[in-house]
Scaffold this motif. Structure first.
Motif, short mmCIF file in Angstrom:
data_model
loop_
_atom_site.label_atom_id
_atom_site.label_comp_id
_atom_site.label_asym_id
_atom_site.label_seq_id
_atom_site.Cartn_x
_atom_site.Cartn_y
_atom_site.Cartn_z
N GLY A 124 0.20 -4.08 14.48
CA GLY A 124 1.34 -4.84 14.96
C GLY A 124 2.62 -4.42 14.27
N GLY A 125 3.76 -4.67 14.93
CA GLY A 125 5.03 -4.22 14.39
C GLY A 125 5.56 -5.07 13.26
N ARG A 126 5.21 -6.37 13.22
CA ARG A 126 5.81 -7.25 12.23
C ARG A 126 5.57 -6.80 10.80
NH1 ARG A 126 3.95 -13.43 11.12
NH2 ARG A 126 2.05 -12.29 10.57
N PRO A 127 4.32 -6.56 10.37
CA PRO A 127 4.13 -6.17 8.97
C PRO A 127 4.76 -4.83 8.63
CG PRO A 127 2.07 -5.98 10.21
CD PRO A 127 3.04 -6.69 11.09
N VAL A 128 4.82 -3.91 9.60
CA VAL A 128 5.41 -2.59 9.34
C VAL A 128 6.93 -2.74 9.13
CG1 VAL A 128 5.74 -0.26 10.22
CG2 VAL A 128 3.59 -1.47 10.67
N VAL A 129 7.58 -3.47 10.03
CA VAL A 129 9.03 -3.66 9.92
C VAL A 129 9.37 -4.42 8.64
CG1 VAL A 129 10.99 -4.88 10.94
CG2 VAL A 129 9.51 -3.49 12.38
N ALA A 130 8.64 -5.50 8.36
CA ALA A 130 8.93 -6.30 7.16
C ALA A 130 8.75 -5.47 5.89
CB ALA A 130 8.04 -7.53 7.12
N ALA A 131 7.66 -4.70 5.82
CA ALA A 131 7.43 -3.86 4.64
C ALA A 131 8.55 -2.84 4.47
CB ALA A 131 6.08 -3.16 4.75
N GLY A 132 8.98 -2.25 5.58
CA GLY A 132 10.07 -1.28 5.51
C GLY A 132 11.36 -1.88 4.99
N LEU A 133 11.68 -3.08 5.46
CA LEU A 133 12.91 -3.72 5.03
C LEU A 133 12.87 -4.09 3.54
CD1 LEU A 133 13.51 -5.92 8.18
CD2 LEU A 133 14.89 -3.98 7.46
N PHE A 134 11.74 -4.58 3.07
CA PHE A 134 11.63 -4.92 1.65
C PHE A 134 11.70 -3.66 0.78
CE2 PHE A 134 9.36 -8.88 3.16
CZ PHE A 134 10.43 -9.72 2.85
N LEU A 135 11.14 -2.55 1.25
CA LEU A 135 11.24 -1.30 0.50
C LEU A 135 12.69 -0.81 0.44
CD1 LEU A 135 8.10 0.73 1.65
CD2 LEU A 135 8.58 -0.13 -0.64
N GLN A 136 13.41 -0.93 1.56
CA GLN A 136 14.80 -0.48 1.53
C GLN A 136 15.63 -1.36 0.61
OE1 GLN A 136 16.60 1.37 4.87
NE2 GLN A 136 18.42 0.12 4.72
N ALA A 137 15.37 -2.66 0.61
CA ALA A 137 16.08 -3.55 -0.30
C ALA A 137 15.81 -3.17 -1.75
CB ALA A 137 15.65 -5.00 -0.04
#
Length: 478
Positions: free
Chosen positions: A328-341
């Motif tokens: 699913g897209g939710r965990p991938v998008v969320a993980a990416g955003l936290f890594l960029q932060a």
């Protein structure tokens, strides 16, 4: 769809044409960043002029995206895509020939208007041409190409500026645009949306509100936050946007139906997109100048050194698409955003007036992986959160919020930078950039929290089909 139309609008051609067009529009968001010092030296202008060189594009792009999508749904998506592409190509030539900073800003604004019509229709034309079973892969490729534009923007801008001239960052669009125009006419199938009349009042309210707010934010550091025009822009813009929301809840055929935001999937991915672009664009705006003006790198060297961040989507986006299909897209998008932060926060710590590239590299890599994990699944989350006949306006709304985020990011971070530092010395620049990067990190972290509000894949699919009856889709492709 007839067999002839199906052949004409083949998925492969649609993927090529829409991906290249999206590449051009996304490239021009960031291609200017590494050329800003050369533009300032050649054409003059201060910090606010450099902001407008970037923001004039992102602002008109953001303000007109939903209107561009609505025009395509009403009068034909292929027809309006071709019109937007022609305007974008012509404005690129005008930017390359600009004799002064004001004419360059004006050409960038027209460029943004053309891109606003073209860009949201790339996703709807692609969706119309690609079978449902293959859309995840197509979105992944489309997202990777957009990631390539983000990756190559600073590098292309830096290389052309250093070895030829900054004008060539705009001339580059002209042959690409001229090649795409006949291909789009011959190879894309025409389609339309619901056929609803254009929402002129909604367009005027949204456009005026967005312009007022971003104008106030851009001019605030220059004119002072208590200046009459700045306060008027901020307050009037806020009032107009509030009026747009109220109007859209009652209008019969609103440009952006507010009921779409009842879907946690639609609301979550749009909030995450706005916040992510706010933090990312503002950071790149300052970091590209930091690498040249403080650390002494040439434009090409600065672009190359930013590749571990901006180039990562080329490598990671296809993997992110596969992960999104499986979990699913939710965990991938969320993980990416936290890594960029995390990456932006780390950069704010290690940035000094004489920082080594080795010290910066971990922050660039972590931020790049995070950005790549966001790009590929985000488009699929947007398009799967609404009914097929509403995918045009959903694409326009998401792109609009992303571009508004980019314009606001540059305005907000430049304001923080100007308040805490300046161009007087390397240390003064770092003093202004550090708190701006901390802000960017916090904002992208909030985007990760917003992504966690997106339901799981099965619940998203149920939410995408509201109980109320859907209007018939007038299209040759569904």
């Amino acid at each position: 769809m007839s067999q002839q139309t199906a052949r004409r609008g083949g998925a492969a051609w649609a993927l090529v044409i829409t991906s290249v067009a999206g590449f051009m529009a996304a490239l021009d968001n960031l291609v200017v960043t590494t050329a800003l010092p050369s533009i300032r030296e050649d054409l003059g202008g201060g910090l606010h002029d450099l902001e407008w060189t970037v923001s004039a594009y992102t602002l008109t792009f953001a303000v007109l995206l939903m209107f561009g999508a609505a025009l395509g749904d009403r009068f034909g998506r292929r027809r309006l895509f071709i019109a937007g592409l022609a305007v974008f190509t012509g404005a690129s030539a005008a930017a390359a020939m600009a004799p002064g900073i004001d004419s360059l800003i004006a050409a960038r604004a027209v460029q943004g208007a053309g891109a606003a019509v073209m860009m949201p229709l790339t996703l709807t034309l692609l969706t119309a041409a690609v079978p449902v079973a293959k859309r995840g892969m197509a979105y992944g490729i489309w997202g990777a190409v957009n990631g390539l534009a983000v990756a190559s923007g600073p590098l292309v801008g830096g290389t052309l500026t250093e070895h030829i001239s900054w004008q060539w960052i705009f001339w580059l669009n002209v042959p690409l645009g001229l090649a795409l125009l006949p291909l789009a006419r011959l190879r894309l199938a025409e389609s339309r949306g619901t056929g609803a009349p254009l929402d002129i009042p909604g367009t005027l309210l949204a456009s005026g509100g967005l312009f007022g707010i971003v104008y106030g934010l851009v001019r605030g550091p220059v004119d002072g936050w208590t200046g009459s025009l700045v306060l008027t822009g901020l307050f009037a813009g806020t009032a107009l946007l509030a009026g747009f929301v109220l109007y859209s809840t009652r209008a019969k055929n609103p440009m952006l139906p507010m009921r779409l935001f009842r879907s946690r999937a639609f609301a979550g991915i749009n909030a995450a997109s706005l916040l992510m672009f706010l933090g990312m664009f503002g950071s790149i705006f300052l970091l590209s100048q930091y690498m040249q003006g403080v650390l002494g790198y040439s434009p090409t060297e600065a672009g190359l050194r930013m590749l571990p961040w901006t180039g990562m989507p080329m490598l990671v986006a296809p993997i992110a698409g596969i992960l999104a299909d499986r979990i699913g897209g939710r965990p991938v998008v969320a993980a990416g955003l936290f890594l960029q932060a995390l990456g932006l926060g780390y950069m704010s710590v290690v940035a000094t007036a004489d920082a080594s590239y080795t010290a910066q590299l971990p922050a660039l890599i972590v931020s790049g992986i995070g950005m790549a994990l966001y790009f590929a699944p985000a488009a699929h989350l947007v398009m799967s959160s609404v009914r097929p006949q509403e995918q045009g306006i959903a694409s326009g709304a998401n792109n609009a919020l992303r571009e508004v985020g980019g314009a606001l990011g540059i305005a907000v971070m430049a304001s923080i930078f100007a308040a805490q530092g300046g161009y007087e010395s390397g240390q003064a620049f770092v003093d202004g950039m550090r708190p701006a990067l901390v802000t960017g990190s916090a904002v992208v972290g909030l985007a990760g929290i917003a992504a966690l509000l997106i339901p799981t894949r099965r619940r998203t699919e149920r939410q995408a089909v509201p109980a109320e009856p859907a209007p018939v889709l007038e299209t040759a492709s569904h």
